[in-house]
Design a protein around this motif. Sequence first.
Motif, PDB file in Angstrom:
ATOM      1  N   LEU A   1      43.824  51.641  32.364  1.00  0.00           N
ATOM      2  CA  LEU A   1      44.288  50.466  33.104  1.00  0.00           C
ATOM      3  C   LEU A   1      45.795  50.412  33.241  1.00  0.00           C
ATOM      4  O   LEU A   1      46.319  50.026  34.285  1.00  0.00           O
ATOM      5  CB  LEU A   1      43.809  49.174  32.410  1.00  0.00           C
ATOM      6  CG  LEU A   1      42.323  48.864  32.454  1.00  0.00           C
ATOM      7  CD1 LEU A   1      42.037  47.609  31.630  1.00  0.00           C
ATOM      8  CD2 LEU A   1      41.866  48.660  33.894  1.00  0.00           C
TER       9      LEU A   1
ATOM     10  N   PRO B   1      50.389  48.436  35.648  1.00  0.00           N
ATOM     11  CA  PRO B   1      49.009  48.759  36.018  1.00  0.00           C
ATOM     12  C   PRO B   1      48.941  50.120  36.701  1.00  0.00           C
ATOM     13  O   PRO B   1      49.867  50.511  37.419  1.00  0.00           O
ATOM     14  CB  PRO B   1      48.630  47.624  36.991  1.00  0.00           C
ATOM     15  CG  PRO B   1      49.618  46.537  36.739  1.00  0.00           C
ATOM     16  CD  PRO B   1      50.878  47.212  36.312  1.00  0.00           C
TER      17      PRO B   1
ATOM     18  N   ASN C   1      45.366  45.795  40.376  1.00  0.00           N
ATOM     19  CA  ASN C   1      44.941  45.313  39.061  1.00  0.00           C
ATOM     20  C   ASN C   1      46.016  44.459  38.409  1.00  0.00           C
ATOM     21  O   ASN C   1      47.204  44.779  38.474  1.00  0.00           O
ATOM     22  CB  ASN C   1      44.621  46.488  38.122  1.00  0.00           C
ATOM     23  CG  ASN C   1      43.320  47.173  38.489  1.00  0.00           C
ATOM     24  OD1 ASN C   1      42.462  46.581  39.133  1.00  0.00           O
ATOM     25  ND2 ASN C   1      43.186  48.416  38.087  1.00  0.00           N
TER      26      ASN C   1
ATOM     27  N   VAL D   1      46.947  43.400  34.662  1.00  0.00           N
ATOM     28  CA  VAL D   1      46.594  43.920  33.341  1.00  0.00           C
ATOM     29  C   VAL D   1      47.381  43.186  32.269  1.00  0.00           C
ATOM     30  O   VAL D   1      48.580  42.968  32.402  1.00  0.00           O
ATOM     31  CB  VAL D   1      46.883  45.441  33.253  1.00  0.00           C
ATOM     32  CG1 VAL D   1      46.520  45.970  31.877  1.00  0.00           C
ATOM     33  CG2 VAL D   1      46.125  46.189  34.332  1.00  0.00           C
TER      34      VAL D   1
ATOM     35  N   SER E   1      43.681  45.149  28.852  1.00  0.00           N
ATOM     36  CA  SER E   1      42.470  44.665  29.499  1.00  0.00           C
ATOM     37  C   SER E   1      42.826  44.039  30.836  1.00  0.00           C
ATOM     38  O   SER E   1      43.984  43.681  31.085  1.00  0.00           O
ATOM     39  CB  SER E   1      41.746  43.632  28.624  1.00  0.00           C
ATOM     40  OG  SER E   1      42.553  42.469  28.453  1.00  0.00           O
ATOM     41  N   LYS E   2      41.840  43.915  31.707  1.00  0.00           N
ATOM     42  CA  LYS E   2      42.068  43.329  33.022  1.00  0.00           C
ATOM     43  C   LYS E   2      42.252  41.820  32.923  1.00  0.00           C
ATOM     44  O   LYS E   2      41.707  41.165  32.057  1.00  0.00           O
ATOM     45  CB  LYS E   2      40.884  43.616  33.955  1.00  0.00           C
ATOM     46  CG  LYS E   2      40.793  45.059  34.426  1.00  0.00           C
ATOM     47  CD  LYS E   2      39.667  45.224  35.420  1.00  0.00           C
ATOM     48  CE  LYS E   2      39.574  46.654  35.934  1.00  0.00           C
ATOM     49  NZ  LYS E   2      38.455  46.807  36.895  1.00  0.00           N
TER      50      LYS E   2
ATOM     51  N   ASP F   1      41.569  38.681  35.360  1.00  0.00           N
ATOM     52  CA  ASP F   1      40.900  38.296  36.592  1.00  0.00           C
ATOM     53  C   ASP F   1      41.706  37.235  37.326  1.00  0.00           C
ATOM     54  O   ASP F   1      42.236  36.307  36.726  1.00  0.00           O
ATOM     55  CB  ASP F   1      39.502  37.742  36.262  1.00  0.00           C
ATOM     56  CG  ASP F   1      38.578  37.749  37.468  1.00  0.00           C
ATOM     57  OD1 ASP F   1      39.095  37.651  38.592  1.00  0.00           O
ATOM     58  OD2 ASP F   1      37.357  37.864  37.271  1.00  0.00           O
TER      59      ASP F   1
ATOM     60  N   ASP G   1      35.049  40.295  29.454  1.00  0.00           N
ATOM     61  CA  ASP G   1      36.460  39.964  29.263  1.00  0.00           C
ATOM     62  C   ASP G   1      36.667  39.131  28.002  1.00  0.00           C
ATOM     63  O   ASP G   1      37.620  39.353  27.239  1.00  0.00           O
ATOM     64  CB  ASP G   1      37.015  39.240  30.490  1.00  0.00           C
ATOM     65  CG  ASP G   1      36.145  38.078  30.938  1.00  0.00           C
ATOM     66  OD1 ASP G   1      35.040  37.902  30.375  1.00  0.00           O
ATOM     67  OD2 ASP G   1      36.552  37.337  31.861  1.00  0.00           O
TER      68      ASP G   1
END
Length: 282
Positions: A41, A65, A70, A72, A122-123, A125, A221
């Motif tokens: 990521l 990212p 994305n 991140v 981690s992503k 959203d 998530d």
Amino acid sequence: MPIKINVHEQNVGAFSKLRCLVSIFGIQCQEQTQDFVVNNLAKVRMHFRVQNQVSPLACNILALPLEDKNKVKVIVSCQDTDVPFHSTVMLDKWTQFGSKQNCDIVVDKFRTCLLNVIIFASKVDDFCPAKIYHDADFTDFNLSAAEGSVAVHRVILAAHSDVFRAMLSHEWKETTEGRIEIEGVTLQTLRYLKQYMYLRKLPDDGLKPLLLLASYYLIDDLKADCLSRLVLNYKSGEWSSLLEFAVENKLSELISAIMLVSSAVDLEDHQNVQVKKQKLAQ
């Protein structure tokens, strides 16, 4: 001769552990960088710099990212700097995350620093419906515990969990009744779940039952963030209770993260971890 960096890299899911051996030669100002990819990521750049022979080693990090689309989140943790830290990294600029004045080896003009750096990625959203967190007029579903219920919006549940999406897409009993009874959780845990889904906020406590809820309903998530907070916040000597919790609930990802992150596990503890992993695999 410039700063020399030798790095041993370990990866488990969203976690990356970098064991950095930084060798410093001479007395002039020097700097060195090295890039790593975390969880496919983010690209993370480690930047080390010294002003002179007596100045501390400065450690900086830049995270970007891998894809522009994305967003991140990157968390960096290290216990080996002068002031141990655990911080979220800005994604658009250099951020100094620590320094080390007392090197592990000092011989004339040669110095060596050892650093164990934990990086979590981690992503993030874009869908974060904070504006309707307090809405009561258009909620159309309830998450229920023994003590009471939490009103939510079906679209929010479906956006966060494939399990909830499947449930709400079919004529199940819960769908027609507009509520689901979740056994073995407290009302407070359900409130924490709603808080995360709407506001992306984790509580300071109550993470273990929240992790179990995220694992059962495949809220990836939330699961990743709970794992990160639990493992990075635990201190030396407290791993045993967290391992017991992981084994009891068959959380293999948590066990792997503990083994990766903890540098304080002695030989006996390590053997206990291996036994627990074998029990989990049975």
